[in-house]
Design a protein around this motif. Structure first.
Motif, PDB file in Angstrom:
ATOM      1  N   UNK A  52       2.033   8.168  -3.558  1.00 35.78           N
ATOM      2  CA  UNK A  52       1.047   7.637  -2.609  1.00 35.78           C
ATOM      3  C   UNK A  52       0.865   6.132  -2.817  1.00 35.78           C
ATOM      4  N   UNK A  53       0.925   5.690  -4.078  1.00 37.34           N
ATOM      5  CA  UNK A  53       0.756   4.250  -4.319  1.00 37.34           C
ATOM      6  C   UNK A  53       1.967   3.474  -3.792  1.00 37.34           C
ATOM      7  N   UNK A  54       3.168   4.047  -3.928  1.00 32.54           N
ATOM      8  CA  UNK A  54       4.361   3.396  -3.386  1.00 32.54           C
ATOM      9  C   UNK A  54       4.256   3.327  -1.870  1.00 32.54           C
ATOM     10  N   UNK A  55       3.785   4.410  -1.285  1.00 27.82           N
ATOM     11  CA  UNK A  55       3.679   4.464   0.171  1.00 27.82           C
ATOM     12  C   UNK A  55       2.697   3.416   0.683  1.00 27.82           C
ATOM     13  N   UNK A  56       1.602   3.192  -0.048  1.00 22.33           N
ATOM     14  CA  UNK A  56       0.610   2.217   0.401  1.00 22.33           C
ATOM     15  C   UNK A  56       1.153   0.799   0.296  1.00 22.33           C
ATOM     16  N   UNK A  57       1.906   0.547  -0.790  1.00 25.11           N
ATOM     17  CA  UNK A  57       2.386  -0.819  -1.026  1.00 25.11           C
ATOM     18  C   UNK A  57       3.549  -1.171  -0.123  1.00 25.11           C
ATOM     19  N   UNK A  58       4.589  -0.311  -0.120  1.00 23.94           N
ATOM     20  CA  UNK A  58       5.812  -0.608   0.632  1.00 23.94           C
ATOM     21  C   UNK A  58       5.996   0.466   1.703  1.00 23.94           C
ATOM     22  N   UNK A  59       5.298   0.233   2.850  1.00 29.41           N
ATOM     23  CA  UNK A  59       5.281   1.296   3.845  1.00 29.41           C
ATOM     24  C   UNK A  59       6.597   1.389   4.615  1.00 29.41           C
ATOM     25  N   UNK A  60       7.537   0.413   4.380  1.00 27.46           N
ATOM     26  CA  UNK A  60       8.836   0.515   5.049  1.00 27.46           C
ATOM     27  C   UNK A  60       9.833   1.345   4.229  1.00 27.46           C
ATOM     28  N   UNK A  61       9.461   1.586   2.965  1.00 30.28           N
ATOM     29  CA  UNK A  61      10.371   2.355   2.107  1.00 30.28           C
ATOM     30  C   UNK A  61      10.229   3.855   2.392  1.00 30.28           C
ATOM     31  N   UNK A  62      11.353   4.508   2.487  1.00 27.59           N
ATOM     32  CA  UNK A  62      11.295   5.965   2.713  1.00 27.59           C
ATOM     33  C   UNK A  62      11.482   6.668   1.381  1.00 27.59           C
ATOM     34  N   UNK A  63      10.579   7.558   1.074  1.00 24.44           N
ATOM     35  CA  UNK A  63      10.600   8.237  -0.220  1.00 24.44           C
ATOM     36  C   UNK A  63      10.944   9.705  -0.014  1.00 24.44           C
ATOM     37  N   UNK A  64      11.930  10.189  -0.827  1.00 27.97           N
ATOM     38  CA  UNK A  64      12.251  11.621  -0.810  1.00 27.97           C
ATOM     39  C   UNK A  64      11.674  12.255  -2.044  1.00 27.97           C
ATOM     40  N   UNK A  65      10.701  13.122  -1.903  1.00 27.09           N
ATOM     41  CA  UNK A  65      10.144  13.771  -3.090  1.00 27.09           C
ATOM     42  C   UNK A  65      11.152  14.764  -3.664  1.00 27.09           C
ATOM     43  N   UNK A  66      11.339  14.695  -4.962  1.00 26.86           N
ATOM     44  CA  UNK A  66      12.225  15.644  -5.644  1.00 26.86           C
ATOM     45  C   UNK A  66      11.341  16.685  -6.295  1.00 26.86           C
ATOM     46  N   UNK A  67      11.604  17.928  -6.123  1.00 29.09           N
ATOM     47  CA  UNK A  67      10.763  18.954  -6.757  1.00 29.09           C
ATOM     48  C   UNK A  67      10.790  18.801  -8.277  1.00 29.09           C
ATOM     49  N   UNK A  68       9.618  18.723  -8.885  1.00 31.11           N
ATOM     50  CA  UNK A  68       9.503  18.498 -10.319  1.00 31.11           C
ATOM     51  C   UNK A  68      10.041  19.670 -11.127  1.00 31.11           C
ATOM     52  N   UNK A  69      10.101  20.849 -10.467  1.00 29.94           N
ATOM     53  CA  UNK A  69      10.555  22.038 -11.186  1.00 29.94           C
ATOM     54  C   UNK A  69      11.973  21.842 -11.715  1.00 29.94           C
ATOM     55  N   UNK A  70      12.763  20.956 -11.061  1.00 32.55           N
ATOM     56  CA  UNK A  70      14.121  20.683 -11.512  1.00 32.55           C
ATOM     57  C   UNK A  70      14.134  20.138 -12.929  1.00 32.55           C
TER      58      UNK A  70
END
Ligand SMILES: *[C@@H]1O[C@H](CO)[C@@H](O)[C@H](O)[C@H]1NC(C)=O
Ligand SMILES: *[C@@H]1O[C@H](CO)[C@@H](O)[C@H](O)[C@H]1NC(C)=O
Ligand SMILES: *[C@@H]1O[C@H](CO)[C@@H](O)[C@H](O)[C@H]1NC(C)=O
Length: 287
Positions: A262-280
């Motif tokens: 969420x902090x990355x999204x607020x700062x750099x809203x042009x960046x696309x983030x793919x969440x990786x499941x932590x279970x991996x």
């Protein structure tokens, strides 16, 4: 300094001897005084005969801050120095000199001094003195001002020669006081009271200044490094505690991960983030 004090002491005894000589001389006046009486009588008669005009030569005035030391036929007149105000002299047989009692100050020129730990420093000072006994200042020393000046320079050298550099720089007050008392004791037989001595400046050689600056800089740098290391130590300890807490509950790591997103999204809203499941990673983290 002890040598100086001793010199002053011997001087004092000498002066006492000289002065007692004067006293003896005063007693002799009665013996060889016939000529003196004759001259005095002639002078008085002369004054009386030329009365209104002779007063011009008889009456003298000294200022509030001055004293007159009178010699009658070469002998010191009894009763001490005259003044302030009006005093009388008998022309032809009296001579007098005025002494200023005000405080006089002078600079001691910069003295190159080798300190106790073999460092050459240039030191200058300012000295304040006044005449405490006008009679003695006239009879016991030829030129009290010059004598005091010379003595001040040598006393400065003597006292500072017994100090090492750190003392020279840090104990100015006590050094000034020491010079003052030593100088005052030495000038006592001259009727000179040394009121104050101030060490003005202690100048170090340029090379030594540079070396001291480098030393101080290195010390400060070392302290900065220690402080930074201590900070790091504390930070790592806190991080370890945080990691311990997170390993205790696996959901905490998930939450932290989402927070970062969420902090990355607020700062750099042009960046696309793919969440990786932590279970991996679960297997690695709990390992
Ligand atoms: C000055 O010194 C002389 C001799 O020591 C002494 O007799 C005289 O009283 C002194 N005068 C003062 C004002 O102290
Ligand atoms: C200077 O002298 C004082 C006492 O005389 C001594 O305590 C001090 O350590 C000396 N400092 C140096 C730098 O030698
Ligand atoms: C990204 O954020 C900037 C301000 O930081 C804002 O002007 C812009 O509209 C945002 N873009 C989107 C797609 O939200």
């Amino acid at each position: 300094m002890s040598v100086d004090v001793e010199v002053a002491r011997t001087r004092k005894t000498e002066q006492k001897f000289v002065f007692s000589d004067h006293e003896d001389g005063a007693n002799n006046t009665e013996n060889n005084g016939l000529c003196a009486y004759f001259l005095t009588a002639i002078s008085v008669v002369l004054i009386v005969v030329t009365l209104p005009f002779s007063l011009m030569f008889c009456i003298k005035v000294v200022q509030e801050y001055e004293r007159a030391v009178i010699f009658r036929l070469g002998r010191l007149l009894k009763g001490g120095a005259r003044g302030p105000g009006i005093f009388f002299i008998i022309p032809c047989i009296d001579s007098y000199c005025k002494i200023d009692l005000r405080t006089v100050s002078f600079d001691v020129p910069p003295q190159e001094i080798l300190s106790k730990d073999s460092v050459t420093v240039a030191v200058d000072a300012v000295v304040y003195y006044r005449i405490s006994n006008a009679t003695v200042a006239v009879t016991n020393v030829e030129d009290y001002g010059r004598s005091t000046r010379l003595l001040a320079a040598t006393t400065l050298r003597n006292v500072l020669g017994t100090k090492n550099l750190s003392e020279l720089l840090s104990e100015r007050e006590s050094i000034s006081h020491m010079i003052q008392s030593s100088l005052d004791e030495a000038t006592d037989p001259w009727g000179v009271k040394v009121e104050r001595v101030e060490v003005k400046d202690v100048r170090l050689p340029v090379q030594l200044q540079r070396a001291m600056a480098a030393e101080a800089e290195a010390a400060r740098e070392a302290r900065a490094k220690v402080i930074a290391a201590e900070g790091e130590q504390k930070a790592s300890r806190a991080l370890k505690e945080a990691a311990d807490v997170i390993t205790d509950s696996p959901a905490a790591l998930q939450l932290r991960y989402l927070q970062t997103l969420s902090s990355i999204a607020a700062e750099k809203n042009s960046t696309i983030v793919f969440p990786i499941p932590m279970e991996l990673f679960k297997g690695h983290i709990t390992m």
